[in-house]
Motif scaffolding. Structure first.
Motif, short mmCIF file in Angstrom:
data_model
loop_
_atom_site.label_atom_id
_atom_site.label_comp_id
_atom_site.label_asym_id
_atom_site.label_seq_id
_atom_site.Cartn_x
_atom_site.Cartn_y
_atom_site.Cartn_z
N LYS A 62 0.80 -1.21 0.00
CA LYS A 62 0.00 0.00 0.00
C LYS A 62 0.84 1.27 0.00
CE LYS A 62 -3.69 1.75 -0.38
NZ LYS A 62 -4.47 1.33 -1.54
N ALA A 63 1.73 1.32 0.95
CA ALA A 63 2.34 2.62 1.20
C ALA A 63 3.81 2.71 0.84
CB ALA A 63 2.16 2.97 2.67
N ARG A 91 -2.20 4.81 6.82
CA ARG A 91 -3.58 5.24 6.58
C ARG A 91 -4.03 4.66 5.24
NH1 ARG A 91 -6.76 9.04 4.12
NH2 ARG A 91 -5.02 9.67 2.78
N ASP A 92 -5.27 4.25 5.18
CA ASP A 92 -5.78 3.71 3.93
C ASP A 92 -7.14 4.33 3.66
OD1 ASP A 92 -5.93 2.22 1.65
OD2 ASP A 92 -6.44 0.34 2.64
N GLU A 93 -7.51 4.32 2.39
CA GLU A 93 -8.80 4.89 2.03
C GLU A 93 -9.55 3.89 1.18
OE1 GLU A 93 -8.36 9.01 0.69
OE2 GLU A 93 -10.26 8.73 -0.38
N TYR A 94 -10.79 3.70 1.46
CA TYR A 94 -11.57 2.72 0.71
C TYR A 94 -12.97 3.27 0.50
CZ TYR A 94 -13.92 -1.75 -0.31
OH TYR A 94 -14.65 -2.76 -0.88
N GLU A 95 -13.32 3.46 -0.75
CA GLU A 95 -14.63 4.02 -1.10
C GLU A 95 -14.95 5.26 -0.26
OE1 GLU A 95 -17.63 1.01 -1.27
OE2 GLU A 95 -16.52 -0.17 -2.76
N GLY A 96 -13.98 6.13 -0.18
CA GLY A 96 -14.18 7.39 0.52
C GLY A 96 -14.10 7.31 2.03
N VAL A 97 -13.82 6.10 2.54
CA VAL A 97 -13.75 5.94 3.99
C VAL A 97 -12.28 5.90 4.43
CG1 VAL A 97 -14.13 4.28 5.85
CG2 VAL A 97 -15.93 4.70 4.16
N ASN A 98 -11.95 6.61 5.47
CA ASN A 98 -10.60 6.59 6.00
C ASN A 98 -10.46 5.55 7.09
OD1 ASN A 98 -9.13 8.56 4.57
ND2 ASN A 98 -10.28 10.16 5.64
N VAL A 99 -9.38 4.75 7.00
CA VAL A 99 -9.09 3.82 8.09
C VAL A 99 -7.61 3.94 8.43
CG1 VAL A 99 -10.87 2.20 7.34
CG2 VAL A 99 -8.52 1.88 6.58
N TYR A 129 -14.57 -4.00 3.33
CA TYR A 129 -13.17 -3.56 3.31
C TYR A 129 -12.21 -4.66 3.76
CZ TYR A 129 -8.86 -1.17 4.54
OH TYR A 129 -7.53 -0.83 4.64
N ILE A 130 -12.53 -5.32 4.86
CA ILE A 130 -11.61 -6.33 5.39
C ILE A 130 -11.41 -7.46 4.39
CG2 ILE A 130 -11.26 -8.04 7.21
CD1 ILE A 130 -12.70 -6.10 9.10
#
Ligand SMILES: Nc1ncnc2c1ncn2[C@@H]1O[C@H](COP(=O)(O)OP(=O)(O)OP(=O)(O)O)[C@@H](O)[C@H]1O
Ligand SMILES: [Mg+2]
Length: 450
Positions: A62-63, A91-99, A129-130
């Motif tokens: 990812k990063a 930090r990750d982003e998935y369909e506009g959601v921050n996790v 997401y998971i």
């Protein structure tokens, strides 16, 4: 096998844990914080958590571009470096959601990942997401997987461990569809078929069919059957199981071997016509046993042999139950010799003929070997190729550089000479037969490796 089961188990247990985490979180969150946390441990009930590894791979990929501290590890020489970041927070982003992911250790010292997200995105994180992360991680792992070439050990050498059934070496064959010389249209058709198959999990599930595909490759010696198998493996990143039927005694041994193969693999039976005779019995082996042993062997042989129906039933039957992608490839030099039951449509999904070199195929070889798109001698070669049959292997042999430098004129002239020589000898059938005899199984296996 184990991996998928482990992941299924993991997902189940995640769901159970999630409800627990949620219940717990719901209570605490209402009072303290709008954030939800989920913990993933390296070990679950003292069993390695494969989902943890998948998550780790995913986060590593990812990063990497942003990370300052990179840890590089090389999975396979030819595959380049896999970079992992050493920072503990991602930090990750998935369909506009921050996790946010944070790595740490638990009280026993096992490594953990903590996933934090806002409670309003709880549904999207837990519902998709998971699973997305685990699947992405798995597919990255698959891409970095070392391919292997397995060969079955003679059943007389098997012991109780599963590892004794197959021996393997790392598979690093350079063959690719790009360099494969054959009709471009046919090539594309096969490519599309393979890719559709490998992405077809949902489709196969939907139509209620086992996720497997059979290819029958047929054609004269030296036309690229084994090369195509290697190209298939490289394309899909699958391992190859080269199944030698003459090294096993009966159908139950066959079953053992096949159940010990892993998913994402190509099971290959070369020269299927030589491995099984038409009555379905295995071909008699030349034996150098003593006469006493011979007698015993003969008695045994009556009730124990690998049969065609055993092979087909297994391929159609049990495998359908294990639900993992597998490709079966049979090769033969003599399509007509095969039992119709073996090649019935539906059993082998695609029949692929590899044939003598056409001019189109020659152009691919000329590009590969001589880096040529055109040349004044091409015209002559084109007309000669219409008049005579030559296997791509023989063309390739002529185009190989003989000295340190590539010599296009010299190589093309060699090829023309070879073609003219073939044209004079009008006994292709006899020639093929002789060649067949010369190319023993060992030789083929050898060529596959080098
Ligand atoms: N269609 C092809 N495209 C590119 N190279 C080829 C092709 N066919 C043969 N070759 C070359 O010839 C060599 C032998 O080919 P290969 O082993 O694939 O033949 P085969 O069809 O499996 O023959 P056999 O029936 O004897 O097993 C390969 O290593 C490759 O270099
Ligand atoms: Mg071959």
């Amino acid at each position: 096998g184990h991996l998928t089961i482990a992941i299924k188990e993991f997902l189940l247990s995640t769901i159970q844990q999630l409800s627990f985490v949620q219940r717990f979180s719901d209570r605490s969150i209402n009072f303290f914080s709008p954030y939800v946390e989920i913990n993933f441990s390296q070990y679950e009930d003292f069993q390695f958590n494969h989902a943890f590894a998948a998550i780790e791979t995913y986060l590593g990929a990812k990063a990497t571009d942003k990370a300052k501290h990179l840890k590089a590890s090389q999975v396979q020489e030819s595959k380049g470096l896999v970079l992992k970041r050493e920072e503990t927070k991602v930090r990750d982003e998935y369909e506009g959601v921050n996790v946010w992911w944070e790595s740490g250790t638990d009280t026993i010292g096992f490594r953990t990942f903590k996933l934090t997200f806002h409670r309003r995105s709880r549904d999207i994180v837990t519902d998709s997401y998971i699973q997305y992360v685990v699947e992405e991680g798995k597919s990255i792992q698959a891409k970095n997987k070392k391919m292997k070439l397995f060969t079955n050990n003679p059943s007389s050498q098997w012991d109780s461990s599963k590892t004794s059934l197959w021996r393997y070496i790392d598979f690093e064959h350079p063959a690719s569809f790009q360099t494969l010389a054959m009709d471009p249209k046919k090539k594309e058709e096969i490519l599309n078929d393979l890719v559709a198959f490998s992405n077809g999990k949902d489709y196969y599930k939907k139509i209620g069919k086992a996720w497997k595909r059979g290819y029958l490759l047929y054609g004269p010696p030296g036309t690229g059957k084994s090369t195509m198998i290697a190209a298939m493996a490289n394309l899909l990143n699958y391992s190859i199981y080269d199944l030698e039927l003459t090294a096993i005694q009966n159908n139950s041994e066959l079953r053992k071997l096949l159940t010990a193969t892993s998913s994402k693999s190509i099971i290959v039976i070369e020269d299927i016509d030589c491995s099984l005779d038409l009555t379905g019995k295995r071909v008699k082996k030349e034996s150098n046993l003593t006469s006493l042993e011979d007698g015993e062997k003969a008695k045994e042989e009556d009730k124990s042999f690998v049969t065609l129906s055993g092979l087909l039933n297994f391929i159609d039957g049990i495998w359908s139950a294990c639900g993992q992608e597998r490709i079966v490839v049979f090769t033969t030099n003599h399509l007509a010799k095969l039992d119709p039951a073996l090649i019935r449509r539906g059993r082998m999904d695609m029949h692929i003929e590899l044939s003598y070199c056409t001019f189109e195929a020659f152009k691919i070889l000329a590009k590969n070997y001589l880096d040529l798109d055109s040349h004044p001698l091409f015209k002559k070669i084109e007309s000669l190729m219409k008049e005579t049959k030559i296997a791509p292997a023989d063309v390739a042999e002529n185009l190989m550089k003989k000295n340190r430098e590539i010599d296009a004129d010299g190589s093309l002239n060699d090829l023309i000479q070879a073609l003219e020589k073939k044209k004079k000898k009008i006994q292709p059938a006899q020639l093929d037969e002789q060649k067949d005899k010369n190319r023993g199984k060992m030789f083929k296996a050898f060529r596959m490796l080098f």
